[in-house]
Enzyme design. Structure first.
Site, short mmCIF file in Angstrom:
data_model
loop_
_atom_site.label_atom_id
_atom_site.label_comp_id
_atom_site.label_asym_id
_atom_site.label_seq_id
_atom_site.Cartn_x
_atom_site.Cartn_y
_atom_site.Cartn_z
N GLU A 41 -9.10 -1.91 5.73
CA GLU A 41 -7.89 -2.00 6.55
C GLU A 41 -8.23 -2.01 8.04
O GLU A 41 -7.61 -2.72 8.83
CB GLU A 41 -6.95 -0.84 6.22
CG GLU A 41 -5.58 -1.00 6.82
CD GLU A 41 -4.60 0.06 6.33
OE1 GLU A 41 -5.00 0.93 5.54
OE2 GLU A 41 -3.44 0.00 6.76
N GLN A 60 0.86 -1.19 0.00
CA GLN A 60 0.00 0.00 0.00
C GLN A 60 0.89 1.24 0.00
O GLN A 60 1.68 1.43 0.93
CB GLN A 60 -0.87 -0.04 1.24
CG GLN A 60 -1.91 1.02 1.34
CD GLN A 60 -2.57 1.02 2.71
OE1 GLN A 60 -2.01 0.48 3.66
NE2 GLN A 60 -3.71 1.63 2.83
C1 FAD Z 1 2.38 -0.88 11.62
C2 FAD Z 1 2.15 0.18 10.57
C3 FAD Z 1 1.96 -0.22 9.24
C4 FAD Z 1 1.76 0.78 8.26
N1 FAD Z 1 1.66 0.37 6.94
C5 FAD Z 1 1.49 1.29 5.99
C6 FAD Z 1 1.44 0.89 4.61
O1 FAD Z 1 1.59 -0.28 4.28
N2 FAD Z 1 1.26 1.84 3.68
C7 FAD Z 1 1.10 3.17 3.99
O2 FAD Z 1 0.90 3.96 3.08
N3 FAD Z 1 1.20 3.60 5.28
C8 FAD Z 1 1.39 2.68 6.27
N4 FAD Z 1 1.48 3.10 7.60
C9 FAD Z 1 1.47 4.52 7.90
C10 FAD Z 1 0.19 4.98 8.62
O3 FAD Z 1 -0.91 4.93 7.76
C11 FAD Z 1 0.47 6.40 9.14
O4 FAD Z 1 1.53 6.30 10.07
C12 FAD Z 1 -0.76 6.98 9.83
O5 FAD Z 1 -1.76 7.26 8.89
C13 FAD Z 1 -0.42 8.26 10.64
O6 FAD Z 1 0.25 9.17 9.85
P1 FAD Z 1 1.62 9.86 10.35
O7 FAD Z 1 2.53 8.76 10.78
O8 FAD Z 1 2.08 10.75 9.25
O9 FAD Z 1 1.22 10.67 11.64
P2 FAD Z 1 0.61 12.16 11.68
O10 FAD Z 1 -0.51 12.22 10.71
O11 FAD Z 1 1.71 13.13 11.52
O12 FAD Z 1 0.01 12.22 13.14
C14 FAD Z 1 0.79 12.59 14.28
C15 FAD Z 1 -0.13 12.71 15.48
O13 FAD Z 1 -1.08 13.76 15.28
C16 FAD Z 1 -2.40 13.29 15.45
N5 FAD Z 1 -3.31 13.95 14.52
C17 FAD Z 1 -3.08 14.20 13.21
N6 FAD Z 1 -4.16 14.76 12.64
C18 FAD Z 1 -5.11 14.87 13.59
C19 FAD Z 1 -6.44 15.38 13.62
N7 FAD Z 1 -7.01 15.87 12.51
N8 FAD Z 1 -7.13 15.31 14.79
C20 FAD Z 1 -6.57 14.82 15.92
N9 FAD Z 1 -5.29 14.33 15.95
C21 FAD Z 1 -4.57 14.35 14.80
C22 FAD Z 1 -2.32 11.81 15.14
O14 FAD Z 1 -3.40 11.08 15.74
C23 FAD Z 1 -0.96 11.43 15.71
O15 FAD Z 1 -1.07 11.20 17.11
C24 FAD Z 1 1.71 2.15 8.60
C25 FAD Z 1 1.90 2.53 9.95
C26 FAD Z 1 2.12 1.57 10.93
C27 FAD Z 1 2.34 2.00 12.33
#
Ligand code: FAD
Length: 419
Positions: free
Chosen positions: A234, A116
């Site tokens: 998912e 993904q």
């Molecule tokens: C085990 C694992 C597998 C994964 N596999 C994939 C994969 O295969 N493909 C892929 O594309 N991605 C993958 N991911 C990535 C995952 O989808 C993202 O890490 C996730 O969507 C969060 O994005 P970020 O890490 O950029 O955090 P951010 O979006 O930067 O968030 C940081 C913090 O801010 C908070 N926050 C952000 N926006 C808001 C809001 N509007 N309201 C309240 N709080 C908010 C969040 O809850 C979090 O605590 C994976 C992640 C993990 C941990």
């Protein structure tokens, strides 16, 4: 193929029909591919799918029932992983007939594997803020940008890719969903090391990578709708478990076990990510604290939460109409899975004390507890963080006012430095 009439639809009836079919067709001496072709043709691979696409139009609960029944009967089901669970239902829901013909069968037989490619360094929770671009060049889309946290991208054949095809419209409207061939010169995959020492994620750099025009899922510029389908599926697969294949001999079983070894080399920590509540009693007994009243209460609380959550998920599955996609109720399951994982890590830590931080054969549950403590935070991030699930529930289920999103209605190119 004859699906039971709706009035006869009991799990026992479905189980009996499947057992009769398996009794006639299962032969462990077959190749895994040949067996899965047969399974796909019969409609038992994903029985909730439409008959036209090799399902049996049964309710959603029949899919899980068929998967566990096939294992119980000593046979093999569809491959586990993002191809079966995310790509296939998304293509079924939004793909062209040509894409469905080309990709559904080879995904469910395990011939093609997927990853993904959604998240980017600047777009995770705010996924619609992604800035990877796709520009049409004749009959091919040319992709440039960077993705991150892409599980299994290092050995996938295909990627579910979101890229921006139009920056002049608001951010949700200019995104297109592509099927990206991963094995090509413009795709560079770099492994990332995690704090639990596994390396299941990657960064993926896309430099003039090419996607044929026919590999668009849904319409150009409407990728957000298809992306929401992938994300809804998912959320339902928070806990990934290795299938317990029969130890009996046979080519199909040997190949299925080898496939699982290969697949779970990447995902071996996912059960630990879910907190391992299944090991909690064993852990308390091994540590000699099963009589401790405080620990007993904590265990009872955890296992109650776990059992209630499983029933809630079952109820949601049973209530889902045949052919319907999962809705916002998946967010409840995902939040529950995060709470259970955290609670379970807490109880394992209560039982193990400081020893829970040690790894190696002499440590708590042979190092499993340390891995639980290092892996559980991932549960509430993958597939959309807890806070994002709460936003979805607040808006879609409870009808509360939407979050203030100042960049929702302006052209993407006018948002800050993006464009
Ligand atoms: C085990 C694992 C597998 C994964 N596999 C994939 C994969 O295969 N493909 C892929 O594309 N991605 C993958 N991911 C990535 C995952 O989808 C993202 O890490 C996730 O969507 C969060 O994005 P970020 O890490 O950029 O955090 P951010 O979006 O930067 O968030 C940081 C913090 O801010 C908070 N926050 C952000 N926006 C808001 C809001 N509007 N309201 C309240 N709080 C908010 C969040 O809850 C979090 O605590 C994976 C992640 C993990 C941990």
């Amino acid at each position: 193929m004859t699906a039971p009439a709706p009035t006869d639809l009991t799990p026992d009836r479905v189980r009996a029909e499947l057992a009769a079919w398996v009794g006639q067709h299962w032969d462990p001496a077959m190749s895994l591919r040949d067996w899965r072709e047969l399974l796909f043709e019969s409609g038992w691979a994903v029985p909730s799918w439409p008959e036209r696409w090799h399902g049996r139009e049964l309710p959603a609960w029949a899919d899980e029932l068929a998967g566990s029944e096939l294992l119980r009967l000593g046979a093999v089901g569809v491959p586990v992983g993002s191809g079966t669970w995310l790509a296939a239902p998304t293509i079924l829901a939004h793909g062209s007939d040509e894409l469905r013909e080309r990709l559904l069968r080879s995904t469910l037989t395990g011939e093609l594997t997927w990853c993904q490619l959604f998240s980017e360094p600047g777009a995770g929770s705010d996924l619609a803020g992604l800035s990877t671009t796709a520009v049409l060049d004749g009959t091919t889309w040319v992709i440039n940008g960077q993705k991150v946290w892409n599980t299994s991208a290092h050995h996938a054949d295909l990627g579910m890719l979101l890229a921006r095809t139009d920056s002049s419209v608001p951010k949700h409207h200019g995104i297109t969903y592509f099927v990206l061939p991963m094995k090509q010169p413009g795709v560079e995959v770099r492994r990332l090391r995690q704090m639990n020492y596994h390396a299941s994620f990657n960064e993926v750099f896309l430099t003039d990578a090419r996607v044929p025009m026919d590999n668009v899922v849904g319409a150009v510029g409407h990728g957000w709708t298809a992306a929401l389908t992938t994300l809804a599926y998912e959320r339902r697969f928070a806990a990934l478990r290795r299938p317990s294949y029969s130890p009996a001999p046979g080519r199909a079983l040997d190949e299925a076990r080898a496939e699982a070894d290969d697949h779970f080399a990447t995902y071996s920590w996912y059960p630990q990510r879910a907190g391992r509540p299944d090991l909690i009693i064993e852990h308390a007994r091994a540590a000699g604290v099963a009589d401790d009243p405080v620990i007993r209460q904590a265990i009872a609380r955890l296992l109650t939460l776990h059992r209630v959550s499983a029933w809630t998920a079952e109820r949601a599955r049973a209530a889902r109409a045949p052919g319907a996609r999962p809705g916002a109720e998946g967010s409840i399951g995902k939040l529950a899975a995060s709470n259970i994982a955290r609670e379970s890590a807490k109880v394992h830590a209560m039982i193990a004390g400081a020893k829970g931080l040690l790894t190696g054969p002499d440590s708590a549950l042979g190092g499993v507890v340390a891995e639980v403590l290092m892996s559980v935070p991932g549960q509430s991030i993958a597939g959309g963080t807890d806070e994002i699930q709460k936003n979805i529930l607040a808006e879609k289920v409870l009808g509360l006012p939407g979050e203030i999103r100042v960049d929702k209605d302006i052209p993407f190119s006018q948002i800050g430095h993006r464009g």
